[in-house]
Each structure stands twice: as C-alpha cells, then as structure tokens.
Motif scaffolding. Structure first.
Motif, PDB file in Angstrom:
ATOM      1  N   ASN A  12      -8.724  -3.121   2.992  1.00  0.00           N
ATOM      2  CA  ASN A  12      -8.021  -3.663   1.714  1.00  0.00           C
ATOM      3  C   ASN A  12      -8.716  -3.760   0.411  1.00  0.00           C
ATOM      4  O   ASN A  12      -8.172  -3.309  -0.424  1.00  0.00           O
ATOM      5  CB  ASN A  12      -7.465  -5.177   1.974  1.00  0.00           C
ATOM      6  N   TRP A  43      -9.156  -0.112  -0.757  1.00  0.00           N
ATOM      7  CA  TRP A  43      -8.031   0.368  -1.295  1.00  0.00           C
ATOM      8  C   TRP A  43      -7.529   0.060  -2.449  1.00  0.00           C
ATOM      9  O   TRP A  43      -7.057   0.425  -3.438  1.00  0.00           O
ATOM     10  CB  TRP A  43      -6.903   0.246  -0.132  1.00  0.00           C
ATOM     11  N   LYS A  53       0.911  -1.292   0.015  1.00  0.00           N
ATOM     12  CA  LYS A  53      -0.085   0.079   0.038  1.00  0.00           C
ATOM     13  C   LYS A  53       0.915   1.310   0.026  1.00  0.00           C
ATOM     14  O   LYS A  53       0.551   2.386  -0.809  1.00  0.00           O
ATOM     15  CB  LYS A  53      -0.978   0.219   1.173  1.00  0.00           C
ATOM     16  N   ARG A  61      -6.692   1.873  -5.778  1.00  0.00           N
ATOM     17  CA  ARG A  61      -5.402   1.831  -6.454  1.00  0.00           C
ATOM     18  C   ARG A  61      -5.672   1.714  -7.958  1.00  0.00           C
ATOM     19  O   ARG A  61      -4.983   2.250  -8.676  1.00  0.00           O
ATOM     20  CB  ARG A  61      -4.913   0.809  -5.597  1.00  0.00           C
ATOM     21  N   ARG A  66      -5.325   4.848   2.607  1.00  0.00           N
ATOM     22  CA  ARG A  66      -5.045   3.395   3.043  1.00  0.00           C
ATOM     23  C   ARG A  66      -5.247   3.275   4.682  1.00  0.00           C
ATOM     24  O   ARG A  66      -5.323   2.125   5.073  1.00  0.00           O
ATOM     25  CB  ARG A  66      -3.613   3.138   2.510  1.00  0.00           C
TER      26      ARG A  66
END
Length: 197
Positions: free
Chosen positions: A158, A161, A91, A165, A153
């Motif tokens: 997760n 994120w 991350k 991303r 983050r």
C-alpha cells in the motif's frame, strides 16, 4: 444588465492556485497515509477533492469536464473503499479513470472530434492537426497509465502504491507534457494581424 457587464470576461484563476487545487488533494492523501493508513487517507482524499472542486467552481464559475469525471470516480470508489473496508477499490479507481478518459479521447477522434481542444482551446492556440495529434497521444498515454497502475497495485505494498500514485504518476504526467512541447510549438497558430515574414 448593461452591455459592459454582459461582456465581462469570465474570472481567471492564477496558475499557483490552479496547481494547488489540482495536486493538493493528492499531496494530502500521501501525507495522511504516512501518518495513519490508506483508509484515513482515502477519507481525506474524498473530502479534499470535494473542497477543491467547490473552490475551483467558486473562482471560475465553470465546471471543467475532466476534473468533474475524476471527482465522480473518486467519490464512488472512495466510498466503496471506506464502506467495504477494501483498499483495492481506491487503487483501481486510478486505472479506470485514466483508461476511460483515454478511451473517451480516442473515441472522439474516431468521430472527428478533439475533446482536448474543446477543453483547452482557449488556453492554447494550436491548429486542428496539432489538437488531433495531441489528443491521440494523450489518449494512448492515459490508457498506458491505467495499465501501469494495474501492474503496480498488484506487485507492491500500500505504501509503495501511494507513493507511485502521488509522485510516480505526477512525474510521468509532467514528463509527457514536457515531451509534447515541440509538437505544440510546430502547430501554434500565428496571429493573423501580425505582418507577414
């Protein structure tokens, strides 16, 4: 070696292939994360980045600077993620890579160098002032992406994120470059052989 072979232009890559090589690893990262978890996705990302880099080099026989830097960071932080079992490393890679690339561009401007022109001068016919402005804007944008990634983050899961991303940063990049079109058009250099208006 004949003169004709020595002056042969470097191999060119089609825009579609270039796009697949650039975003393919990220899309694979997202798909594998949905099917498994972030650790398996990180392994897939590392492998896909290496394959994409090798494919790009085999087609163009050139080693692009920024993609090479990105590959090095993905390999380093991806390996830490897998070896230590801590997803925070992959991350934070996004934050560090973007912020360092932005700082690199801005530092170059401080010394009178536009590294963006060095990388893309053969693609865009833009005058020196245009390259300076574009480099400055991109440098600030990349640093902003690094800061934004740090915020995302820390406050999301997760899965959220990973979506940011892949799709969030990609969308922001597209938006940024779309908004730079007027700047590029203003600073396009005219063909010297064209008749004067």
């Amino acid at each position: 070696m004949t003169q004709e072979s020595s002056t042969r232009p470097a191999p060119q890559m089609s825009p579609l292939i270039r796009l697949l090589i650039d975003i393919g690893p990220l899309l694979l990262f997202f798909v594998v994360d949905q099917m498994s978890d972030i650790f398996v996705a990180t392994g897939a990302l590392v492998i896909a980045c290496v394959i994409s880099f090798m494919a790009s080099w085999s087609m163009t026989r050139k080693i692009p600077v920024l993609p090479t830097v990105s590959l090095i960071f993905v390999l380093f932080f991806g390996s830490l993620t897998l070896l230590l079992g801590d997803e925070e490393f992959i991350k934070i890679e996004v934050s560090i890579t973007n912020a360092l690339c932005g700082a690199f561009l801005l530092t170059g401007l401080m010394f009178g160098q536009s590294f963006l022109k060095t990388a893309f001068g053969q693609v865009l016919d833009v005058d020196d002032e245009g390259w300076r402005k574009l480099t400055f804007r991109l440098g600030l944008f990349l640093i902003a992406i690094g800061i934004l990634n740090e915020g995302v983050r820390h406050i999301t899961s997760n899965e959220m994120w990973v979506a940011f991303r892949v799709y969030g940063i990609l969308g922001l990049n597209c938006l940024f470059f779309f908004t730079q079109i007027p700047l590029i058009k203003r600073h396009m250099t005219e063909d010297e052989d064209a008749p004067a208006a």
